[in-house]
Design an enzyme around this catalytic site. Structure first.
Site, mmCIF file in Angstrom:
data_model
loop_
_atom_site.group_PDB
_atom_site.id
_atom_site.type_symbol
_atom_site.label_atom_id
_atom_site.label_comp_id
_atom_site.label_asym_id
_atom_site.label_seq_id
_atom_site.Cartn_x
_atom_site.Cartn_y
_atom_site.Cartn_z
ATOM 1 N N ASP A 71 0.860 -1.181 0.000
ATOM 2 C CA ASP A 71 0.000 0.000 0.000
ATOM 3 C C ASP A 71 0.900 1.236 0.000
ATOM 4 O OD1 ASP A 71 -2.349 1.592 0.360
ATOM 5 O OD2 ASP A 71 -1.802 1.775 2.480
ATOM 6 N N ASP A 124 -1.580 -0.676 6.230
ATOM 7 C CA ASP A 124 -1.726 -0.171 7.599
ATOM 8 C C ASP A 124 -3.141 0.248 7.953
ATOM 9 O OD1 ASP A 124 -1.842 2.193 6.028
ATOM 10 O OD2 ASP A 124 -1.198 3.383 7.757
ATOM 11 N N ASP A 140 -7.126 -1.898 4.219
ATOM 12 C CA ASP A 140 -6.158 -2.903 3.779
ATOM 13 C C ASP A 140 -6.426 -4.280 4.381
ATOM 14 O OD1 ASP A 140 -4.622 -1.067 2.274
ATOM 15 O OD2 ASP A 140 -3.649 -0.359 4.111
#
Length: 628
Positions: free
Chosen positions: A328, A525, A529
């Protein structure tokens, strides 16, 4: 605030669980003592009284170990586990039946000693994780009604102002509002040097203050703090069993069949039951069931010391096979600590007013923007007011009262819902691409927008290079940001593919697409996600600052706000798997070779038992290399 070392979570054990724990701790020592005493007594009696008295002493010393072993086998069989404890029981029983009590006593001593050695090795391997459980705070010094009171941490709420004194462990996560914090973070990161945090910075629970006292505003309840989450993860990790260990159990069944077949063949061809006994003795116990758990636990402990908590053995093994990494962007490759680039204000407000009110309210928020606002306010010399009547919708915004004013901040829709009238001045209507916007409303009126940008982590490029060096062959950037911003970051870091404008479902699809080719790891995080982390072969969460949902879904949690421990964890996982396989193959090879020698009559039972203990010690010591 008080804290004290703990060997277990702060829950009183039941009498039954306490008895079982004490039994598991003391039983190996007692059995070793009984077996050793019998061996020594028999040795003395054979010289002073005669062989018959010596044989009786050796037999009596073997029986307690044998009975304990029968109980252990019965418990294992009820769970459906068939292991090599059966070989140990057969060898001791056969030694007593065939008139070889000395061999039985030696086997009993070697078996009990092996259990004690395994217990010691596992304790040594778990040391780093166990140390994490020993830093639980039980109370905090909280300002209540203008007075400083010692309060149980369960009663600490977001927005409470705490005093942290030198030598104390931080009980909750929070933002520093007065003073400079110099913290020992070694329990979380393994780094020996203290970390200095300025006013406005976020301080994480579990760290120890090593300098002057400071004050902080709690941003989470104790049960939701960083360190409470780490403790829960450590407990789960210590109770886990790796697939490799379960695979070892299945191999143990095959080894058991081979042992019994070879013993029966040696007896049948030689008509000498002692040869069968020698084969059984030399196979007791087996390095297969000793080396693998010790190596896996050693690797998990080594990773924890480096700042990466691997939840269980399955995650460690999967981490060793990773070839693709999906990362990410926000909070993972970027710092997750936005910096203010500008403040747009409505008529009747000043930039300082907007920042002061927003930062005061954000003292009680755990959002990544909160630290940036508090830090900017501190640098501007603004005095913050304690927020009250706080209500936060995670991912949307937060509202509360600052003095006599009602303040709300967050996304455009969240804030405008709380406005009596909507103002749409040109200065507030356009936000540049790639910029994060925090809308601020005061007393039901849209007051301004704070613009922020999230810079890349300083270690991002170096971490990606380290990932490639550790065996990752493909790196993909998967972001919910617009494609243009994601591509800019991807080109800067040199990733293999960039995927932008992704929804949580889109990230899951990307993970599944990559997983169809080779084992994949997802690093993120945020709450969005979590589904992708769960879908990957290994999910990695930025646990120090990330959302609780991502930490729960992940198999690996980074205990610090940096990517550096990830590459080290992959290298540790690969090395641990190699060491475990080396130990198993070497130990089994030596055991099978010794069994063949014993079958031909060249290795008597007593010498065989001693040789097997040497093999066991070798493979356990080799497995402990994973700690280094």
């Amino acid at each position: 605030m008080s804290s004290r070392p703990m060997s277990s979570p702060p829950m009183p054990p039941t009498p039954a669980s306490g008895f079982r724990a004490a039994y598991r701790r003391l039983a190996p020592r007692l059995l070793v003592a009984v077996a050793a005493a019998g061996l020594g007594a028999g040795g003395a009696l054979i010289w002073q009284v005669g062989a018959e008295a010596a044989h009786l002493a050796w037999a009596l010393a073997t029986v307690p170990v044998l009975l304990a072993l029968f109980v252990q086998i019965a418990v294992a069989l009820r769970r459906g586990d068939v292991g090599l404890d059966i070989v140990a029981a057969l060898s001791m029983s056969a030694a007593l039946a065939f008139g070889e009590p000395l061999a039985g006593n030696v086997v009993a001593l070697m078996y009990a000693g092996g259990q004690l050695l395994e217990s010691f090795a596992e304790g040594r391997a778990r040391r780093e994780m166990t140390a994490l459980l020993g830093r639980v705070a039980f109370s905090a010094m909280v300002y209540r009604d203008g007075e400083l009171r010692e309060t149980p941490i369960a009663a600490v709420q977001p927005g409470d102002r705490l005093l942290i004194r030198q030598g104390e462990v931080l009980p909750v996560d929070g933002h520093i509002v007065e003073g400079i914090a110099v913290l020992d973070m070694s329990a979380l990161t393994g780094e020996s040097l203290p970390v200095r945090l300025d006013t406005g910075s976020e301080a994480l629970s579990g760290a120890t203050l090593v300098a002057a006292p400071f004050e902080m505003i709690a941003s989470r309840p104790a049960a939701e703090s960083t360190y409470a989450g780490i403790v829960r993860l450590v407990e789960a990790a210590q109770a886990s069993k790796a697939p490799m260990a379960r695979l070892a159990d299945r191999y143990a069944v095959g080894f058991l069949v081979l042992t019994l077949a070879l013993a029966a063949l040696a007896w049948g061809l030689s008509a000498d039951p002692i040869r069968a006994l020698a084969v059984l003795v030399v196979a007791t116990p087996c390095p297969l069931i000793l080396a693998v758990p010790v190596a896996i636990i050693s690797g998990m402990s080594r990773s924890a010391r480096s700042g990466a908590l691997v939840k269980d053995g399955a995650a460690l093994e999967a981490l060793a096979r990773i070839r693709t990494a999906i990362l990410d962007k926000t909070g993972t490759l970027t710092r997750g600590r936005p910096e203010i680039t500008g403040i747009d204000v409505e008529a009747g407000f000043r930039e300082a007013d907007i920042l002061q009110l927003a930062a005061s309210l954000d003292q009680a928020s755990s959002h990544v923007v909160a630290s940036a606002l508090i830090r900017a306010a501190a640098q501007a010399g603004l005095t913050l007011t304690r927020p009250v009547d706080i209500a936060e919708r995670p991912g949307k915004g937060v509202e509360g009262r600052i003095g006599s004013r009602r303040v709300a901040l967050g996304g455009d829709g969240y804030v405008r819902e709380r406005c009596v009238a909507t103002q749409a001045g040109a200065s507030l209507s356009t936000v540049p691409a790639g910029t994060m916007a925090v809308h601020v409303a005061v007393d039901g009126r849209l007051a301004g927008i704070i613009r922020l940008r999230d810079p890349l982590r300083a270690d991002a490029a170096a971490t990606l290079d380290a990932l490639r060096h550790s065996g990752v062959t493909r790196i993909v950037l998967a972001s919910g940001d617009v494609g243009e911003i994601a591509r800019e970051v991807g080109q800067t870091l040199g990733v293999d593919e960039v995927l932008g404008d992704l929804t949580p479902e889109g990230k899951v699809a990307a993970v599944r697409s990559e997983a169809a080719r080779q084992p994949v790891m997802m690093v993120g995080d945020g709450v969005n996600d979590a589904p992708a982390l769960a879908a990957a072969d290994v999910g990695v969460a930025m646990g120090a600052r990330g959302a609780a949902a991502s930490s729960e879904a992940a198999g690996v949690v980074l205990l610090v706000d940096e990517l550096r421990p990830l590459a080290r964890a992959i290298e540790t996982a690969r090395r641990t798997r190699r060491i475990a396989l080396q130990s198993v193959l070497a130990g089994l090879g030596l055991s099978v070779g010794a069994m063949v020698v014993a079958a031909f009559g060249y290795l008597p039972p007593v010498q065989g038992a001693l040789l097997q203990e040497v093999i066991d010690a070798m493979v356990i010591l080799n497995a402990l290399r994973a700690l280094r």
